[in-house]
Scaffold this motif. Structure first.
Motif, PDB file in Angstrom:
ATOM      1  N   MET A 561       0.828  -1.198   0.000  1.00 40.35           N
ATOM      2  CA  MET A 561       0.000   0.000   0.000  1.00 40.35           C
ATOM      3  C   MET A 561       0.872   1.262   0.000  1.00 40.35           C
ATOM      4  SD  MET A 561      -2.779   1.090   2.871  1.00 40.35           S
ATOM      5  CE  MET A 561      -1.497   1.220   4.106  1.00 40.35           C
ATOM      6  N   ILE A 562       1.828   1.307   0.922  1.00 43.77           N
ATOM      7  CA  ILE A 562       2.680   2.499   0.991  1.00 43.77           C
ATOM      8  C   ILE A 562       3.952   2.308   0.166  1.00 43.77           C
ATOM      9  CG2 ILE A 562       1.849   3.178   3.265  1.00 43.77           C
ATOM     10  CD1 ILE A 562       4.419   2.044   4.450  1.00 43.77           C
ATOM     11  N   ASP A 563       4.116   1.103  -0.392  1.00 42.30           N
ATOM     12  CA  ASP A 563       5.295   0.752  -1.169  1.00 42.30           C
ATOM     13  C   ASP A 563       6.585   0.906  -0.354  1.00 42.30           C
ATOM     14  OD1 ASP A 563       6.715  -0.191  -3.285  1.00 42.30           O
ATOM     15  OD2 ASP A 563       6.981   1.786  -4.221  1.00 42.30           O
ATOM     16  N   ALA A 564       6.671   0.054   0.665  1.00 38.60           N
ATOM     17  CA  ALA A 564       7.901  -0.008   1.469  1.00 38.60           C
ATOM     18  C   ALA A 564       8.378  -1.458   1.485  1.00 38.60           C
ATOM     19  CB  ALA A 564       7.609   0.458   2.897  1.00 38.60           C
ATOM     20  N   PRO A 565       9.666  -1.717   1.539  1.00 41.24           N
ATOM     21  CA  PRO A 565      10.744  -0.733   1.558  1.00 41.24           C
ATOM     22  C   PRO A 565      10.897  -0.036   0.215  1.00 41.24           C
ATOM     23  CG  PRO A 565      11.649  -2.954   1.386  1.00 41.24           C
ATOM     24  CD  PRO A 565      10.170  -3.103   1.577  1.00 41.24           C
ATOM     25  N   SER A 566      11.584   1.112   0.239  1.00 40.71           N
ATOM     26  CA  SER A 566      11.813   1.832  -1.009  1.00 40.71           C
ATOM     27  C   SER A 566      13.192   2.487  -0.960  1.00 40.71           C
ATOM     28  CB  SER A 566      10.722   2.886  -1.200  1.00 40.71           C
ATOM     29  OG  SER A 566      10.667   3.721  -0.075  1.00 40.71           O
ATOM     30  N   ALA A 567      13.643   2.943  -2.110  1.00 43.54           N
ATOM     31  CA  ALA A 567      15.005   3.487  -2.200  1.00 43.54           C
ATOM     32  C   ALA A 567      15.094   4.857  -1.516  1.00 43.54           C
ATOM     33  CB  ALA A 567      15.395   3.603  -3.665  1.00 43.54           C
ATOM     34  N   LEU A 568      16.282   5.218  -1.079  1.00 45.42           N
ATOM     35  CA  LEU A 568      16.516   6.562  -0.526  1.00 45.42           C
ATOM     36  C   LEU A 568      17.136   7.419  -1.619  1.00 45.42           C
ATOM     37  CD1 LEU A 568      18.183   5.897   2.946  1.00 45.42           C
ATOM     38  CD2 LEU A 568      15.768   6.290   2.416  1.00 45.42           C
ATOM     39  N   ASP A 569      16.873   8.723  -1.562  1.00 41.02           N
ATOM     40  CA  ASP A 569      17.541   9.515  -2.591  1.00 41.02           C
ATOM     41  C   ASP A 569      18.976   9.843  -2.154  1.00 41.02           C
ATOM     42  OD1 ASP A 569      17.470  11.892  -1.135  1.00 41.02           O
ATOM     43  OD2 ASP A 569      15.421  12.301  -1.821  1.00 41.02           O
ATOM     44  N   GLU A 570      19.741  10.231  -3.138  1.00 40.28           N
ATOM     45  CA  GLU A 570      21.187  10.419  -2.977  1.00 40.28           C
ATOM     46  C   GLU A 570      21.514  11.311  -1.775  1.00 40.28           C
ATOM     47  OE1 GLU A 570      24.532   9.100  -3.697  1.00 40.28           O
ATOM     48  OE2 GLU A 570      22.908   8.374  -4.987  1.00 40.28           O
ATOM     49  N   SER A 571      20.741  12.413  -1.614  1.00 45.38           N
ATOM     50  CA  SER A 571      21.082  13.356  -0.553  1.00 45.38           C
ATOM     51  C   SER A 571      20.865  12.734   0.830  1.00 45.38           C
ATOM     52  CB  SER A 571      20.234  14.618  -0.701  1.00 45.38           C
ATOM     53  OG  SER A 571      18.871  14.284  -0.535  1.00 45.38           O
ATOM     54  N   GLN A 572      19.846  11.920   0.927  1.00 45.99           N
ATOM     55  CA  GLN A 572      19.572  11.280   2.217  1.00 45.99           C
ATOM     56  C   GLN A 572      20.671  10.261   2.547  1.00 45.99           C
ATOM     57  OE1 GLN A 572      15.575   9.803   2.241  1.00 45.99           O
ATOM     58  NE2 GLN A 572      15.427   9.791   4.469  1.00 45.99           N
ATOM     59  N   LEU A 573      21.102   9.533   1.517  1.00 42.16           N
ATOM     60  CA  LEU A 573      22.191   8.564   1.722  1.00 42.16           C
ATOM     61  C   LEU A 573      23.448   9.290   2.202  1.00 42.16           C
ATOM     62  CD1 LEU A 573      21.825   6.266  -1.432  1.00 42.16           C
ATOM     63  CD2 LEU A 573      21.491   5.589   0.956  1.00 42.16           C
ATOM     64  N   LYS A 574      23.700  10.416   1.582  1.00 42.01           N
ATOM     65  CA  LYS A 574      24.887  11.184   1.887  1.00 42.01           C
ATOM     66  C   LYS A 574      24.875  11.654   3.340  1.00 42.01           C
ATOM     67  CE  LYS A 574      27.572  14.446  -0.774  1.00 42.01           C
ATOM     68  NZ  LYS A 574      27.431  15.520  -1.752  1.00 42.01           N
ATOM     69  N   GLU A 575      23.712  12.141   3.730  1.00 44.94           N
ATOM     70  CA  GLU A 575      23.531  12.638   5.086  1.00 44.94           C
ATOM     71  C   GLU A 575      23.812  11.528   6.113  1.00 44.94           C
ATOM     72  OE1 GLU A 575      20.138  15.777   5.891  1.00 44.94           O
ATOM     73  OE2 GLU A 575      19.401  13.724   5.899  1.00 44.94           O
ATOM     74  N   LEU A 576      23.549  10.282   5.685  1.00 42.79           N
ATOM     75  CA  LEU A 576      23.735   9.146   6.580  1.00 42.79           C
ATOM     76  C   LEU A 576      25.096   8.486   6.374  1.00 42.79           C
ATOM     77  CD1 LEU A 576      20.181   7.632   6.075  1.00 42.79           C
ATOM     78  CD2 LEU A 576      21.015   8.760   8.141  1.00 42.79           C
ATOM     79  N   TYR A 577      25.914   9.100   5.538  1.00 41.03           N
ATOM     80  CA  TYR A 577      27.248   8.561   5.238  1.00 41.03           C
ATOM     81  C   TYR A 577      27.163   7.158   4.640  1.00 41.03           C
ATOM     82  CZ  TYR A 577      28.365  12.406   8.321  1.00 41.03           C
ATOM     83  OH  TYR A 577      28.436  13.630   8.884  1.00 41.03           O
ATOM     84  N   LEU A 578      26.140   6.929   3.792  1.00 43.77           N
ATOM     85  CA  LEU A 578      25.971   5.598   3.196  1.00 43.77           C
ATOM     86  C   LEU A 578      26.243   5.647   1.710  1.00 43.77           C
ATOM     87  CD1 LEU A 578      22.657   4.371   4.862  1.00 43.77           C
ATOM     88  CD2 LEU A 578      24.991   3.788   5.503  1.00 43.77           C
ATOM     89  N   LYS A 579      26.805   4.561   1.201  1.00 44.59           N
ATOM     90  CA  LYS A 579      27.030   4.428  -0.219  1.00 44.59           C
ATOM     91  C   LYS A 579      26.540   3.040  -0.608  1.00 44.59           C
ATOM     92  CE  LYS A 579      30.654   5.477  -3.512  1.00 44.59           C
ATOM     93  NZ  LYS A 579      30.073   6.682  -4.096  1.00 44.59           N
ATOM     94  N   LEU A 580      25.737   2.974  -1.675  1.00 42.92           N
ATOM     95  CA  LEU A 580      25.196   1.669  -2.060  1.00 42.92           C
ATOM     96  C   LEU A 580      26.171   0.922  -2.947  1.00 42.92           C
ATOM     97  CD1 LEU A 580      21.471   2.509  -2.836  1.00 42.92           C
ATOM     98  CD2 LEU A 580      22.495   1.666  -0.715  1.00 42.92           C
ATOM     99  N   LEU A 581      26.273  -0.386  -2.706  1.00 38.18           N
ATOM    100  CA  LEU A 581      27.074  -1.222  -3.589  1.00 38.18           C
ATOM    101  C   LEU A 581      26.180  -1.640  -4.746  1.00 38.18           C
ATOM    102  CD1 LEU A 581      28.776  -3.485  -0.918  1.00 38.18           C
ATOM    103  CD2 LEU A 581      29.787  -1.593  -2.183  1.00 38.18           C
ATOM    104  N   PRO A 582      26.776  -1.901  -5.917  1.00 38.07           N
ATOM    105  CA  PRO A 582      25.926  -2.386  -7.012  1.00 38.07           C
ATOM    106  C   PRO A 582      25.287  -3.723  -6.637  1.00 38.07           C
ATOM    107  CG  PRO A 582      28.264  -2.500  -7.572  1.00 38.07           C
ATOM    108  CD  PRO A 582      28.172  -1.782  -6.270  1.00 38.07           C
ATOM    109  N   LYS A 583      24.060  -3.953  -7.158  1.00 31.39           N
ATOM    110  CA  LYS A 583      23.341  -5.206  -6.875  1.00 31.39           C
ATOM    111  C   LYS A 583      24.074  -6.380  -7.483  1.00 31.39           C
ATOM    112  CE  LYS A 583      18.420  -4.566  -6.328  1.00 31.39           C
ATOM    113  NZ  LYS A 583      17.217  -4.407  -7.123  1.00 31.39           N
ATOM    114  N   LYS A 584      24.071  -7.508  -6.754  1.00 34.04           N
ATOM    115  CA  LYS A 584      24.736  -8.699  -7.312  1.00 34.04           C
ATOM    116  C   LYS A 584      23.893  -9.326  -8.401  1.00 34.04           C
ATOM    117  CE  LYS A 584      26.747 -10.337  -3.332  1.00 34.04           C
ATOM    118  NZ  LYS A 584      26.547 -11.310  -2.342  1.00 34.04           N
TER     119      LYS A 584
END
Ligand code: ASP
Length: 584
Positions: A561-584
């Motif tokens: 219904m709310i479509d979760a989980p969902s992706a975070l946008d780049e700025s939010q990732l940055k704020e959290l000091y996170l970097k996504l690895l490419p999907k296997k």
């Protein structure tokens, strides 16, 4: 209020009164000069009548435009209904409408809001707020409300204090993966969501609370099996200065109270069996004891009689199916195919018909005499007319295969009656469980569980033989609760951590806070947690916990219904000091 009454309230005694109702349009029937509209709210349905002759013309005209699920408000007079509807509470009256106000128009809903809807599961989950308008869904949630209210009242009466524990914590091992939450203010650091409030409730005991409870969300990142939710609700409890017996009595009393209050069922004292006995008699640590078909172990009777298939195996074990001697070969072959499916994994199955005249006919007549088979019959408690089914293999898998077969046959024979309630306690679980994959011991319950004092000496020498003061509450073949007496001694806790393969540093960094607390006068304590979702579903006569959760996740852990989980946008990732690895 926008209304004087609700839609389930008006009766013949209200006749001639002027009233106002508000609710959703359930149905419109247009006869040209007469329009009937069913108006619905949480409490029921009331029939409205718009009459070309008696209703003001503009109101009558507006009624022609109403559609399903529009939100309306009407005023009018309660009148006696010509053709009464005995199926609903308000069936003797109707409202002759004088005023109509459209509060909010609705799009045509994607499925019908009826007890039996045309909407499939996926669609209903996507529009769960519409699904919630349906009677069966609402009734399930009201039922859940009643059960949890009873639980709160009962525990509060018994002196338990409801304390909230935090959700942003650090890992509590309950055998699953943690859901983690990155901390913006502490770069590179993460909270874990609690798999249970286990360590906090123990700290509450150190804090002198004596009796704690909480109806609380727990989060476990597990591979989802059917009917599991990544977040679920537990009735979590802990008590100080108690022994196992005290906890069993307290929560047996709670379960009895619920069954009596909610279902009107009076239960006798719950049977108690040890884990070892449950495995031997039912091949399962959460046995369904609403029916018999207990295991009969046949090693001494069936091995070394020239039947190779049995001789080399660790365990030969059978069950007797009442009336099964009447099964055709085809029916028996179908059962054999069933146990050979990869999900069950048996290699084959031996059968023995115990005929009405007391004679035997079996798939192994070449190897066993009538006397042999008659001994099997005694051990499996087979009576004339029954069918004995026998599996062989390594003890662990053979028991679980036969257990699956036992449940399947019971299901097919209608022996798993949801209106019958058969609780029991399973006690004396092993403390540890060998894990083939990681090649080491895991805590069977969790690492805070106390070993039986008389087994302490075995901890380092024969850890696999150590039993715990751990117990499960089982209802109709479901584990509805589990708990244990805890370790309250820092040194013993340290010994267990090292048995579980934690180095001193790892133990210190993960659980140092607990061991530290234990050095400041921790009382002996123990507790239990019951799964509320499952308990409510069983009491409500359903197998599906999703039916009793307002906004459940689907089998892949998604809220569609709310479509979760969902992706975070780049700025939010940055704020959290996170970097996504490419999907296997
Ligand atoms: N924390 C345990 C669990 O979630 C229950 C308990 O030991 O009280 O299964």
């Amino acid at each position: 209020m926008l209304r004087t009454h609700h839609c389930g309230e008006l009766r013949e005694t209200h006749q001639h009164q002027s009233i106002t109702l508000a609710g959703w349009v359930q149905k419109v029937r247009n006869k040209g000069f007469l329009v009937w509209v069913d108006i619905r709210d949480r409490y029921g349905i009331t029939q409205l009548i718009f009459d070309e002759e008696r209703t003001p013309a503009d109101v009558f005209k507006k009624s022609l435009e109403l559609g399903r699920e529009d939100v309306i408000r009407v005023s009018g007079k309660v009148i006696e209904r010509e053709s009464k509807n005995p199926n609903i509470n308000t069936g003797n009256i109707e409202i002759l409408v004088e005023k109509l106000q459209l509060l909010n128009a609705s799009k045509t809903p994607p499925f019908t809001i009826e007890n039996k809807t045309d909407g499939g599961e996926e669609l209903r989950m996507q529009y769960r707020y519409l699904d919630l308008r349906r009677n069966p869904v609402r009734e399930n949630l009201i039922f859940r409300h009643k059960v949890s209210l009873e639980i709160r009242n009962f525990l509060s009466e018994a002196g338990f204090i409801d304390v909230e524990t935090p959700y942003l914590i650090k890992s509590t091992p309950e055998g699953a993966r943690d859901f983690v939450v990155p901390s913006r203010m502490n770069s590179g650091e993460f909270y874990a969501l609690p798999q249970s409030p286990q360590t906090f409730k123990q700290l509450l005991m150190v804090g002198g609370f004596d009796k704690y409870f909480q109806i609380v969300k727990c989060f476990r990142d597990e591979d989802l099996r059917a009917d599991r939710q990544p977040e679920f609700t537990q009735i979590d409890c802990e008590m100080s200065f108690v022994e196992q017996e005290d906890i069993l009595n307290q929560f047996e009393a709670l379960t009895k109270h619920l069954l009596k209050k909610i279902k009107g069922v009076l239960l006798k004292a719950f049977p108690r069996i040890t884990y070892a006995e449950a495995m031997k008699r039912f091949g399962n640590d959460k046995p369904d004891i609403r029916f018999g078909m207990e295991f009969g172990e046949l090693n001494t009777l069936a091995k070394n009689k020239g039947f190779n298939v049995f001789d080399s195996q660790e365990l030969v074990v059978g069950i007797a199916v009442t009336g099964g001697a009447a099964y055709t070969r085809k029916e028996i072959d179908a059962l054999i195919d069933w146990v050979r499916r990869p999900q069950i994994g048996a290699l084959g199955m031996v059968w023995v018909k115990h005929n009405e005249d007391g004679s035997f006919k079996s798939s192994v007549d070449k190897f066993f005499t009538s006397e042999d088979l008659s001994d099997w019959a005694v051990t499996t408690q087979s009576k004339p007319g029954d069918l004995i089914l026998v599996l062989a293999g390594d003890a662990h898998s053979t028991r679980s295969q036969l257990s699956a077969l036992r449940l399947e046959i019971a299901e097919r024979k209608g022996l798993r009656n949801p209106e019958e309630f058969a609780p029991l306690w399973v006690t004396d679980f092993p403390l540890l469980e060998w894990d083939e994959e990681t090649n080491r011991y895991h805590a069977m319950h969790h690492p805070f569980t106390a070993p039986k004092p008389e087994h302490l000496d075995l901890l380092e020498t024969e850890p696999g033989k150590v039993n715990a003061n751990a117990y499960d509450l089982v209802l109709n073949g479901n584990e509805i609760g589990g708990g244990s007496i805890r370790i309250h001694d820092a040194e013993l806790q340290q010994r267990i951590f090292s048995l579980l393969g934690f180095s001193a540093e790892e133990a210190e960094s993960q659980f140092g806070f607990l061991m530290k607390a234990f050095q400041y006068g921790a009382p002996p304590h123990g507790g239990i947690a019951l799964g509320l979702d499952r308990l409510v579903a069983i009491l409500g006569g359903s197998e599906t916990i999703r039916d009793f959760i307002a906004f459940p996740k689907n089998n892949s852990g998604r809220d569609i219904m709310i479509d979760a989980p969902s992706a975070l946008d780049e700025s939010q990732l940055k704020e959290l000091y996170l970097k996504l690895l490419p999907k296997k």
